[in-house]
Write an enzyme that holds these catalytic residues in place. Structure first.
Site, short mmCIF file in Angstrom:
data_model
loop_
_atom_site.label_atom_id
_atom_site.label_comp_id
_atom_site.label_asym_id
_atom_site.label_seq_id
_atom_site.Cartn_x
_atom_site.Cartn_y
_atom_site.Cartn_z
N GLY A 11 0.78 -1.24 0.00
CA GLY A 11 0.00 0.00 0.00
C GLY A 11 0.81 1.29 0.00
O GLY A 11 0.33 2.32 0.47
N ASN A 13 1.48 3.05 -2.58
CA ASN A 13 0.76 3.99 -3.45
C ASN A 13 -0.46 4.58 -2.74
O ASN A 13 -0.78 5.75 -2.94
CB ASN A 13 0.35 3.30 -4.76
CG ASN A 13 1.49 3.29 -5.76
OD1 ASN A 13 1.86 4.33 -6.30
ND2 ASN A 13 2.07 2.13 -6.00
N MET A 89 -4.02 -6.76 -6.88
CA MET A 89 -3.52 -7.81 -7.77
C MET A 89 -4.61 -8.82 -8.13
O MET A 89 -4.51 -10.01 -7.84
CB MET A 89 -2.33 -8.52 -7.11
CG MET A 89 -1.22 -7.59 -6.66
SD MET A 89 -0.64 -6.52 -7.99
CE MET A 89 0.51 -7.63 -8.78
N ARG A 90 -5.65 -8.31 -8.76
CA ARG A 90 -6.73 -9.22 -9.15
C ARG A 90 -7.48 -8.61 -10.34
O ARG A 90 -7.67 -7.39 -10.39
CB ARG A 90 -7.67 -9.37 -7.95
CG ARG A 90 -8.62 -10.52 -8.06
CD ARG A 90 -9.50 -10.60 -6.82
NE ARG A 90 -10.70 -11.34 -7.12
CZ ARG A 90 -10.80 -12.65 -7.06
NH1 ARG A 90 -9.76 -13.37 -6.69
NH2 ARG A 90 -11.92 -13.27 -7.38
N ILE A 91 -7.86 -9.48 -11.25
CA ILE A 91 -8.57 -9.00 -12.45
C ILE A 91 -10.04 -8.83 -12.11
O ILE A 91 -10.64 -9.64 -11.42
CB ILE A 91 -8.39 -10.01 -13.61
CG1 ILE A 91 -6.91 -10.06 -14.01
CG2 ILE A 91 -9.25 -9.65 -14.81
CD1 ILE A 91 -6.54 -11.28 -14.79
N HIS A 108 0.62 1.24 -13.06
CA HIS A 108 1.34 0.04 -13.50
C HIS A 108 2.83 0.37 -13.67
O HIS A 108 3.17 1.39 -14.27
CB HIS A 108 0.74 -0.48 -14.81
CG HIS A 108 1.41 -1.73 -15.27
ND1 HIS A 108 1.15 -2.96 -14.70
CD2 HIS A 108 2.36 -1.94 -16.22
CE1 HIS A 108 1.90 -3.88 -15.27
NE2 HIS A 108 2.64 -3.29 -16.20
N ASP A 144 -4.22 -4.29 -18.02
CA ASP A 144 -3.39 -3.09 -18.14
C ASP A 144 -3.47 -2.46 -19.53
O ASP A 144 -2.47 -1.98 -20.07
CB ASP A 144 -1.92 -3.43 -17.80
CG ASP A 144 -1.78 -4.00 -16.40
OD1 ASP A 144 -2.45 -3.50 -15.49
OD2 ASP A 144 -1.00 -4.96 -16.21
N GLU A 173 5.90 6.42 -9.37
CA GLU A 173 4.49 6.03 -9.20
C GLU A 173 3.85 6.91 -8.13
O GLU A 173 2.72 7.39 -8.29
CB GLU A 173 4.38 4.56 -8.75
CG GLU A 173 4.80 3.55 -9.79
CD GLU A 173 4.61 2.12 -9.29
OE1 GLU A 173 3.59 1.83 -8.66
OE2 GLU A 173 5.50 1.29 -9.54
C1 GRF Z 1 3.25 -1.05 -7.55
O1 GRF Z 1 4.48 -1.19 -8.21
C2 GRF Z 1 2.13 -0.94 -8.55
O2 GRF Z 1 2.50 -0.28 -9.72
C3 GRF Z 1 1.84 -2.38 -8.87
O3 GRF Z 1 1.99 -3.07 -7.65
C4 GRF Z 1 2.88 -2.33 -6.80
C5 GRF Z 1 2.13 -2.06 -5.53
O4 GRF Z 1 2.90 -1.42 -4.56
N1 GRF Z 1 0.54 -2.52 -9.49
P1 GRF Z 1 2.21 -0.77 -3.29
O5 GRF Z 1 1.30 -1.84 -2.68
O6 GRF Z 1 1.43 0.43 -3.72
O7 GRF Z 1 3.34 -0.43 -2.36
#
Ligand code: GRF
Length: 201
Positions: A11, A13, A89-91, A108, A144, A173
């Site tokens: 988390g 981001n 991480m899931r579609i 991404h 993506d 990011e």
């Molecule tokens: C990031 O690199 C994001 O681009 C990818 O998964 C990672 C997640 O990192 N989809 P975080 O959980 O936000 O630290």
């Protein structure tokens, strides 16, 4: 705009979104709710620390459709207007995407359309690219593959490892995701097929 964030792990981001909201960088963003699909996800600690409601909806014991319907139910109940996938991480099913058409943002860690999927850094290094980066994009039914809002390049060095590249890209990011979210929430993004026009002030 009332924003719901979906995450599966660390988390960082999500943290970047929290920091941007708290510092006034994203005035049109209200971080209302975090949804996680993994029990030990560190993102939950971040939500707790910053007083953001969170819900764990595990995906292990459900079909893709059941999971998405559960999440949709919660999002609707909370009047969530915009969704951010921050390391989720899931579609998602087409029904889910359709319910929030052009209102789901993803980050991404590659320059799309190169290296979509869960192993972007590994794939980029294996391929031998000299430049990679990150992409903020709207989510469509593909992996993506939705319209691109912003991209930032980073140089890939000779000695690059998966880890060093991931760390290098992550910094960008964290800068890009709040900016892209603010643009979306302030109505500055106009979607024209695959193309996104960003309205100037
Ligand atoms: C990031 O690199 C994001 O681009 C990818 O998964 C990672 C997640 O990192 N989809 P975080 O959980 O936000 O630290």
């Amino acid at each position: 705009m009332r924003v719901g964030v979906m995450a599966s792990g660390r988390g960082s981001n999500f943290q970047a979104l929290i920091d941007a909201a708290e510092s006034g960088e994203t005035p049109d963003v209200e971080l209302v709710h975090l949804i996680v699909n993994k029990k030990g996800a560190y993102a939950i600690q971040r939500a707790k620390k910053h007083g953001i409601e969170h819900t764990l909806i595990t995906s292990d014991d459900k079909t893709r459709r059941e999971f998405d319907q559960d999440v949709l139910g919660l999002l609707k109940k909370q009047n969530i207007e915009v969704i951010v996938l921050a390391g989720f991480m899931r579609i998602l099913t087409p029904e889910f995407i359709d319910a929030y058409r052009n209102r789901i943002l993803n980050i991404h860690p590659s320059l799309l359309p190169s290296f979509p999927g869960a192993h972007a850094h590994r794939d980029a290094i294996k391929y031998g690219v000299k430049v990679s980066g990150c992409t903020a994009h709207l989510v469509d039914e593909g992996i993506d593959s939705g319209p691109i809002i912003m991209q930032t390049p980073v140089t890939v060095s000779e000695e690059e490892t998966e880890e060093s590249l991931a760390n290098k890209i992550l910094e960008y990011e964290h800068q890009m995701l709040p900016k892209a979210l603010q643009l979306l929430c302030s109505g500055k993004i106009i979607v024209n097929g695959r193309h996104i026009e960003i309205k100037s002030d």
